[in-house]
Design an enzyme around this catalytic site. Structure first.
Site, PDB file in Angstrom:
ATOM      1  N   TYR A  25      -0.844  -1.092  10.548  1.00 43.19           N
ATOM      2  CA  TYR A  25      -1.469  -0.990   9.075  1.00 43.19           C
ATOM      3  C   TYR A  25       0.037  -0.778   7.792  1.00 43.19           C
ATOM      4  O   TYR A  25      -0.188  -1.777   7.427  1.00 43.19           O
ATOM      5  CB  TYR A  25      -2.904  -0.802   8.875  1.00 43.19           C
ATOM      6  N   SER A  74       1.293  -0.777  -0.058  1.00 40.62           N
ATOM      7  CA  SER A  74       0.046  -0.106   0.139  1.00 40.62           C
ATOM      8  C   SER A  74       0.925   1.512  -0.001  1.00 40.62           C
ATOM      9  O   SER A  74       2.249   1.076   0.633  1.00 40.62           O
ATOM     10  CB  SER A  74      -0.929   0.117   0.777  1.00 40.62           C
TER      11      SER A  74
HETATM   12  N1  NAP Z   1      -8.575  -0.657  -0.206  1.00 32.81           N
HETATM   13  C1  NAP Z   1      -7.717   0.056  -0.618  1.00 32.81           C
HETATM   14  O1  NAP Z   1      -8.229   1.166  -0.817  1.00 32.81           O
HETATM   15  C2  NAP Z   1      -6.285  -0.277  -0.370  1.00 32.81           C
HETATM   16  C3  NAP Z   1      -5.907   0.046  -0.697  1.00 32.81           C
HETATM   17  C4  NAP Z   1      -4.277  -0.177  -0.935  1.00 32.81           C
HETATM   18  C5  NAP Z   1      -3.990  -2.070  -0.079  1.00 32.81           C
HETATM   19  N2  NAP Z   1      -4.979  -2.654  -0.201  1.00 32.81           N
HETATM   20  C6  NAP Z   1      -4.538  -3.834   0.179  1.00 32.81           C
HETATM   21  O2  NAP Z   1      -5.076  -4.649  -0.606  1.00 32.81           O
HETATM   22  C7  NAP Z   1      -5.278  -6.124  -0.847  1.00 32.81           C
HETATM   23  C8  NAP Z   1      -6.968  -5.796  -1.272  1.00 32.81           C
HETATM   24  O3  NAP Z   1      -7.636  -5.247  -0.430  1.00 32.81           O
HETATM   25  P1  NAP Z   1      -9.073  -5.284  -0.856  1.00 32.81           P
HETATM   26  O4  NAP Z   1      -9.053  -3.684  -0.776  1.00 32.81           O
HETATM   27  O5  NAP Z   1      -9.379  -6.218  -2.173  1.00 32.81           O
HETATM   28  O6  NAP Z   1     -10.161  -5.673  -0.267  1.00 32.81           O
HETATM   29  P2  NAP Z   1     -11.539  -6.508   0.768  1.00 32.81           P
HETATM   30  O7  NAP Z   1     -12.356  -6.360  -1.278  1.00 32.81           O
HETATM   31  O8  NAP Z   1     -12.042  -6.643   1.429  1.00 32.81           O
HETATM   32  O9  NAP Z   1     -10.974  -8.163   0.045  1.00 32.81           O
HETATM   33  C9  NAP Z   1     -10.240  -8.365   0.509  1.00 32.81           C
HETATM   34  C10 NAP Z   1      -9.865 -10.092   0.999  1.00 32.81           C
HETATM   35  O10 NAP Z   1      -9.473 -10.731   1.209  1.00 32.81           O
HETATM   36  C11 NAP Z   1      -9.949 -11.908   1.638  1.00 32.81           C
HETATM   37  N3  NAP Z   1      -9.548 -12.371   3.171  1.00 32.81           N
HETATM   38  C12 NAP Z   1      -9.940 -10.648   3.672  1.00 32.81           C
HETATM   39  N4  NAP Z   1      -8.590 -11.727   5.733  1.00 32.81           N
HETATM   40  C13 NAP Z   1      -8.097 -13.415   4.669  1.00 32.81           C
HETATM   41  C14 NAP Z   1      -7.861 -14.228   5.656  1.00 32.81           C
HETATM   42  N5  NAP Z   1      -7.932 -13.864   7.363  1.00 32.81           N
HETATM   43  N6  NAP Z   1      -7.440 -15.284   4.660  1.00 32.81           N
HETATM   44  C15 NAP Z   1      -7.750 -15.219   3.554  1.00 32.81           C
HETATM   45  N7  NAP Z   1      -8.280 -14.672   3.012  1.00 32.81           N
HETATM   46  C16 NAP Z   1      -8.324 -13.313   3.359  1.00 32.81           C
HETATM   47  C17 NAP Z   1     -11.135 -12.052   1.838  1.00 32.81           C
HETATM   48  O11 NAP Z   1     -12.177 -12.866   2.000  1.00 32.81           O
HETATM   49  P3  NAP Z   1     -12.513 -14.285   2.332  1.00 32.81           P
HETATM   50  O12 NAP Z   1     -13.391 -12.649   4.119  1.00 32.81           O
HETATM   51  O13 NAP Z   1     -13.264 -14.687   2.293  1.00 32.81           O
HETATM   52  O14 NAP Z   1     -11.604 -14.714   3.559  1.00 32.81           O
HETATM   53  C18 NAP Z   1     -11.153 -10.683   0.067  1.00 32.81           C
HETATM   54  O15 NAP Z   1     -11.051 -12.442  -0.861  1.00 32.81           O
HETATM   55  C19 NAP Z   1      -4.810  -6.094   0.904  1.00 32.81           C
HETATM   56  O16 NAP Z   1      -3.701  -6.702   1.141  1.00 32.81           O
HETATM   57  C20 NAP Z   1      -5.006  -4.414   1.352  1.00 32.81           C
HETATM   58  O17 NAP Z   1      -4.403  -3.722   1.983  1.00 32.81           O
HETATM   59  C21 NAP Z   1      -6.670  -2.269  -0.251  1.00 32.81           C
END
Ligand code: NAP
Length: 257
Positions: free
Chosen positions: A148, A138
């Site tokens: 985080y 991130s």
């Molecule tokens: N959205 C943003 O603004 C943003 C910005 C920078 C970086 N990121 C990073 O991008 C990545 C993806 O985030 P996202 O925004 O796409 O989030 P999201 O829409 O909430 O999706 C998260 C995914 O991770 C899975 N997950 C969560 N906890 C887990 C666990 N303990 N074991 C296995 N799977 C797990 C969830 O599925 P289940 O609940 O079924 O397990 C889901 O498929 C993360 O690493 C986040 O830190 C996000």
């Protein structure tokens, strides 16, 4: 045909990786905790793109879950060519407001799982002389922002170091550093997003397209989008103390995750 394994494949950035890689003709191993959601996604991707999509239910905050994915990545009979360590989440609240168990779960998913899965995957990739790993970090990695930000800084440093150690082996590693992306992330963490200006939001599909281009170019760190490249340029020249004040105020409830 090559195979990609994506953690956190059912929503947001992980689902965008799954759509794009299936569209490009890769077979997939989809990892997350919700089996039913994984099955629906696997069927859709198979029907739409004619690829094989395997479901692997695993909780990466748990040793058993990490071990199950390690075993799949280490299976030499069905090799994985691209690993996307994407699963992750946010915890609402500042330091000392977040329960210790939630902080530790974050370190397990963001750091320990990434270390173990990257190692399980790259051992075989190195033998075969080819392969790739995208570790989703991130832009929070570059500013002081609690556990985080610290966990994502670890992802960037670890990925850059491992990429250097594996240079010349045919295995590419890249840390992907997105800004705000419209996904389920903020809602799951109970964070409001009303105060985030519209221009700061990135589209997950465009983000993935840039990430895969950067991986092909051999970048070890990818900050998609000119807006965030400019912001990160500013961050580099801003005194750390001032930066800490701004990111700590905006963090945890409304700041970039
Ligand atoms: N959205 C943003 O603004 C943003 C910005 C920078 C970086 N990121 C990073 O991008 C990545 C993806 O985030 P996202 O925004 O796409 O989030 P999201 O829409 O909430 O999706 C998260 C995914 O991770 C899975 N997950 C969560 N906890 C887990 C666990 N303990 N074991 C296995 N799977 C797990 C969830 O599925 P289940 O609940 O079924 O397990 C889901 O498929 C993360 O690493 C986040 O830190 C996000």
């Amino acid at each position: 045909m090559t195979t990609a394994l994506i953690t956190g494949a059912t929503a947001g950035i992980g689902a965008a990786f799954a759509r794009r890689l299936a569209g490009d003709g890769h077979n997939l191993v989809l990892v997350a905790r919700d089996t039913e959601r994984l099955r629906v996604q696997a069927t859709e991707l198979h029907d739409r793109h004619g690829i094989e999509a395997e479901v692997l239910t695993a909780d990466l905050s748990d040793d058993k879950g990490i071990a199950a994915v390690e075993a799949r990545l280490g299976d030499r009979r069905q090799s994985v060519d691209l690993l996307v360590n994407n699963a992750g989440f946010g915890n609402k609240g500042r330091y000392l407001e977040v329960p210790m168990a939630d902080e530790l779960a974050m370190l397990k998913v963001h750091c320990e799982a990434v270390l173990r899965l990257t190692s399980a995957a790259t051992a075989g990739m190195k033998e075969r002389g080819r392969g790739g790993v995208v570790n989703v970090a991130s832009v929070a990695a570059f500013v002081p922002r609690g556990t985080y930000g610290a966990s994502k800084a670890w992802v960037v440093q670890f990925t850059q170091g491992a990429a250097k150690d594996l240079s010349g082996s045919g295995v590419r590693l890249m840390a992907l550093c997105p800004g705000f992306v419209r996904t389920e992330f903020h809602e799951r963490a109970g964070m409001g997003t009303d105060s985030i200006p519209g221009w700061m939001w990135l589209d997950a599909d465009k983000l993935v397209a840039t990430a895969l281009m950067d991986l092909a170019r051999g970048r070890t760190v990818s900050v998609p989008d000119a807006r965030y490249k400019a912001l990160m340029g500013l961050v580099k020249v801003t005194p750390r103390g001032l930066l800490g004040g701004v990111t700590s105020r905006t963090g945890r409830r409304y700041g970039p995750q």
